[in-house]
Design a protein around this motif. Structure first.
Motif, PDB file in Angstrom:
ATOM      1  N   ASP A 204       0.889  -1.161   0.000  1.00  0.00           N
ATOM      2  CA  ASP A 204       0.000   0.000   0.000  1.00  0.00           C
ATOM      3  C   ASP A 204       0.936   1.223   0.000  1.00  0.00           C
ATOM      4  O   ASP A 204       1.237   1.795   1.048  1.00  0.00           O
ATOM      5  CB  ASP A 204      -0.876  -0.046   1.263  1.00  0.00           C
ATOM      6  N   THR A 205       1.401   1.601  -1.173  1.00  0.00           N
ATOM      7  CA  THR A 205       2.437   2.652  -1.223  1.00  0.00           C
ATOM      8  C   THR A 205       1.922   4.049  -0.870  1.00  0.00           C
ATOM      9  O   THR A 205       2.689   4.832  -0.303  1.00  0.00           O
ATOM     10  CB  THR A 205       3.166   2.665  -2.586  1.00  0.00           C
ATOM     11  N   PRO A 206       0.644   4.406  -1.157  1.00  0.00           N
ATOM     12  CA  PRO A 206       0.193   5.718  -0.678  1.00  0.00           C
ATOM     13  C   PRO A 206       0.304   5.825   0.850  1.00  0.00           C
ATOM     14  O   PRO A 206       0.703   6.862   1.384  1.00  0.00           O
ATOM     15  CB  PRO A 206      -1.268   5.792  -1.159  1.00  0.00           C
ATOM     16  N   LEU A 207       0.001   4.742   1.547  1.00  0.00           N
ATOM     17  CA  LEU A 207       0.110   4.749   3.012  1.00  0.00           C
ATOM     18  C   LEU A 207       1.571   4.838   3.442  1.00  0.00           C
ATOM     19  O   LEU A 207       1.940   5.622   4.321  1.00  0.00           O
ATOM     20  CB  LEU A 207      -0.560   3.497   3.591  1.00  0.00           C
ATOM     21  N   LEU A 208       2.399   4.038   2.785  1.00  0.00           N
ATOM     22  CA  LEU A 208       3.837   4.046   3.082  1.00  0.00           C
ATOM     23  C   LEU A 208       4.401   5.460   2.919  1.00  0.00           C
ATOM     24  O   LEU A 208       5.137   5.974   3.767  1.00  0.00           O
ATOM     25  CB  LEU A 208       4.519   3.068   2.128  1.00  0.00           C
ATOM     26  N   LEU A 209       4.014   6.118   1.805  1.00  0.00           N
ATOM     27  CA  LEU A 209       4.532   7.463   1.526  1.00  0.00           C
ATOM     28  C   LEU A 209       3.985   8.478   2.534  1.00  0.00           C
ATOM     29  O   LEU A 209       4.708   9.349   3.003  1.00  0.00           O
ATOM     30  CB  LEU A 209       4.174   7.881   0.090  1.00  0.00           C
ATOM     31  N   HIS A 210       2.715   8.348   2.864  1.00  0.00           N
ATOM     32  CA  HIS A 210       2.108   9.269   3.826  1.00  0.00           C
ATOM     33  C   HIS A 210       2.834   9.181   5.171  1.00  0.00           C
ATOM     34  O   HIS A 210       3.200  10.203   5.762  1.00  0.00           O
ATOM     35  CB  HIS A 210       0.625   8.926   3.999  1.00  0.00           C
ATOM     36  N   ARG A 211       3.056   7.965   5.626  1.00  0.00           N
ATOM     37  CA  ARG A 211       3.728   7.782   6.923  1.00  0.00           C
ATOM     38  C   ARG A 211       5.150   8.347   6.870  1.00  0.00           C
ATOM     39  O   ARG A 211       5.606   8.990   7.821  1.00  0.00           O
ATOM     40  CB  ARG A 211       3.761   6.309   7.289  1.00  0.00           C
ATOM     41  N   ALA A 212       5.830   8.088   5.768  1.00  0.00           N
ATOM     42  CA  ALA A 212       7.209   8.585   5.651  1.00  0.00           C
ATOM     43  C   ALA A 212       7.223  10.111   5.691  1.00  0.00           C
ATOM     44  O   ALA A 212       8.041  10.724   6.389  1.00  0.00           O
ATOM     45  CB  ALA A 212       7.822   8.071   4.344  1.00  0.00           C
ATOM     46  N   LEU A 213       6.284  10.733   4.959  1.00  0.00           N
ATOM     47  CA  LEU A 213       6.246  12.205   4.918  1.00  0.00           C
ATOM     48  C   LEU A 213       5.900  12.774   6.291  1.00  0.00           C
ATOM     49  O   LEU A 213       6.483  13.760   6.736  1.00  0.00           O
ATOM     50  CB  LEU A 213       5.231  12.665   3.866  1.00  0.00           C
ATOM     51  N   GLU A 214       4.986  12.130   6.978  1.00  0.00           N
ATOM     52  CA  GLU A 214       4.614  12.585   8.331  1.00  0.00           C
ATOM     53  C   GLU A 214       5.788  12.462   9.297  1.00  0.00           C
ATOM     54  O   GLU A 214       5.918  13.237  10.229  1.00  0.00           O
ATOM     55  CB  GLU A 214       3.427  11.762   8.856  1.00  0.00           C
ATOM     56  N   ASP A 215       6.655  11.463   9.047  1.00  0.00           N
ATOM     57  CA  ASP A 215       7.843  11.279   9.899  1.00  0.00           C
ATOM     58  C   ASP A 215       8.984  12.200   9.494  1.00  0.00           C
ATOM     59  O   ASP A 215      10.098  12.073  10.010  1.00  0.00           O
ATOM     60  CB  ASP A 215       8.356   9.825   9.794  1.00  0.00           C
TER      61      ASP A 215
END
Ligand code: GDP
Ligand code: IMO
Ligand code: MG
Length: 430
Positions: A204-215
């Protein structure tokens, strides 16, 4: 700086891959958001040259995670081939560092067959596609009949879906185009093998990217193709079927616009185009041939994906201003300045003359664009080789004038100039 988007400002092949490779040094994740293996991104590391078609250029940096975004169309057979080649050259291809969006779409042999059949049927009006099945795969996507990468987790269902798609496609292929049918059984088996291998990479790359950006992780969004090949903003129908411009990064990765704080446009110091379609500054004859090169050098203007000679011409700043506007560029990388060494004079188009009217903007219509004659400004050229230069001040005066002139005409800062294909061959401006 959370998300940094890199886009092509012309008709593709601007050097996005090598620029993304340079910028990947400061990134945690590099994500491709559009297109498929129609792209060919060349990255030269030392004596080794890597030609990437689907995998982001960040793969050559060990600590970077690579994402093949949902805006892409992926040929599993080509992807496995590309992964295997990288592995054989010592690149780590483990699934924890390469992630494929479960909602990306799949290209099968029926898509490539339909692409070729349609191009053959177009005859003299052919678009000059890469025949990689790009258009038919995006047609399936928007027609809500596509196969998505997530389906590769269930091999049996995936194989069934591939067979069904081939059966339907074969009807069109044989009756409409008179072409030979694709062997559905054999192809489904081959694709099922590829899917078996690729299933570990699906996420689920949109989720992966969202979490990375939030971090606070840094995501580099690597564009493919170029602004003038955009399905909406290029000269339709002489375009690709995706959105290579900045909006494509948002939908093609599923990230929110608020994370994007830098959009870098990559522009070649002159212009090239492969395939058909309008190209006002195209040069035929000696000057065009000189820009293209003979094919002896790896950077000569022959397509990375298809080997076709690229059409070549002077820089068109009407096009660059258009790309700056459409993408909201914050800065520009000017590539391949070394190729302009040895020209007595270099020209830059700053406007067009079209049916007696002086135009400063790119017309939306391809027929109108085809009627545009470039209005050139001619600058003095320079003889000296510049490939070893690393400081702006060490460039010949005429080369510095060229950079200043382009920057003035496009009205965006040039942050970097590249003077050769290798990692060290660039000049950082700021
Ligand atoms: P992309 O599709 O935008 O990534 O560009 P391509 O890789 O298709 O085409 C760019 C070509 O120019 C490749 O062969 C690169 O190795 C080469 N290249 C990139 N930057 C430079 C440069 O500054 N000078 C020279 N001579 N070649 C370059
Ligand atoms: P990179 O990422 C240059 C062109 C094709 C054709 C048109 C449609 O390496 O810059 P398609 O196969 O996409 O349906 O073809 O788009 N094209 C490219 N030209 N560089 C590319 O990618 C391209 N990808 C597609 O030549 O004119
Ligand atoms: Mg290319």
């Amino acid at each position: 700086m959370p998300a940094h988007v890199v886009v092509g400002m012309q008709w593709g092949d601007e050097g996005k891959g090598r620029v993304a490779d340079l910028l990947a040094q400061d990134a945690d994740i590099v994500a491709r958001f559009a297109g498929g293996d129609n792209a060919g991104h060349t990255v030269q590391v030392g004596d080794e040259s890597f030609k990437l078609h689907l995998i982001p250029s960040g793969v050559l940096h060990q600590d970077v995670v690579c994402v093949l975004g949902n805006g892409m169309v992926i040929n599993p057979l080509k992807l496995v081939e590309e992964l295997r080649v990288l592995e054989s050259r010592g690149v780590d291809i483990s699934p924890d560092r390469i992630r494929i969006a479960e909602n990306a779409h799949i290209i099968t042999p029926i898509h490539t067959a339909l692409d070729s059949a349609k191009e053959n049927q177009r005859g003299a009006g052919a678009i000059g596609t890469t025949r990689r099945g790009i258009g038919p795969a995006y047609m399936d996507k928007v027609g809500r009949m596509g196969l998505r990468a997530g389906l590769m987790r269930d091999i049996d269902r995936f194989a069934e879906a591939v067979k069904e798609r081939i059966v339907i496609g074969n009807r069109i292929l044989t009756t409409l185009y008179g072409s030979i049918a694709v062997d559905g059984e054999a192809m489904a088996d081959e694709l099922a093998n590829a899917a078996q291998f690729l299933s570990a990479y699906i996420a689920d790359t949109p989720l992966l990217l969202h979490r990375a950006l939030e971090d606070g992780k840094r995501v580099l969004c690597e564009g493919a193709q170029g602004t003038l090949l955009d399905i909406d903003h290029g000269h339709y129908p002489y375009v690709t079927s995706s959105s290579p411009t900045v909006g494509g990064a948002i939908t093609g990765l599923g990230i929110a616009p608020k994370y994007i704080d830098r959009v870098t446009g990559v522009a070649k110091a002159y212009s090239t185009r492969v395939g058909s379609g309008p190209f006002p500054t195209e040069l035929e004859g000696d000057l065009g041939n000189k820009l293209r090169g003979t094919g002896e050098n790896p950077w000569d203007e022959y397509g990375t994906t298809t080997g076709r000679p690229r059409r070549c011409g002077w820089l068109d700043t009407v096009v660059l201003r258009y790309a700056a506007r459409i993408n909201g560029l914050t800065d520009i990388v000017l590539t391949k300045l070394d190729i302009l060494s040895g020209f007595e004079e270099v020209s830059v188009a700053d406007s067009y003359m079209c049916q007696g009217e002086l135009m400063h903007e790119v017309p939306g219509d391809h027929l109108m664009m085809a009627r545009c004659e470039p209005v050139y400004e001619t600058l003095r050229g320079w003889d000296d080789a510049i490939s070893d230069i690393q400081q702006l001040d060490d460039l010949p005066g005429a080369a510095r004038d060229y950079i200043d002139h382009v920057q003035g005409l496009v009205n965006r800062p040039i942050c970097m100039v590249t003077v050769g294909p290798s990692r060290h061959q660039f000049i950082r401006v700021f």
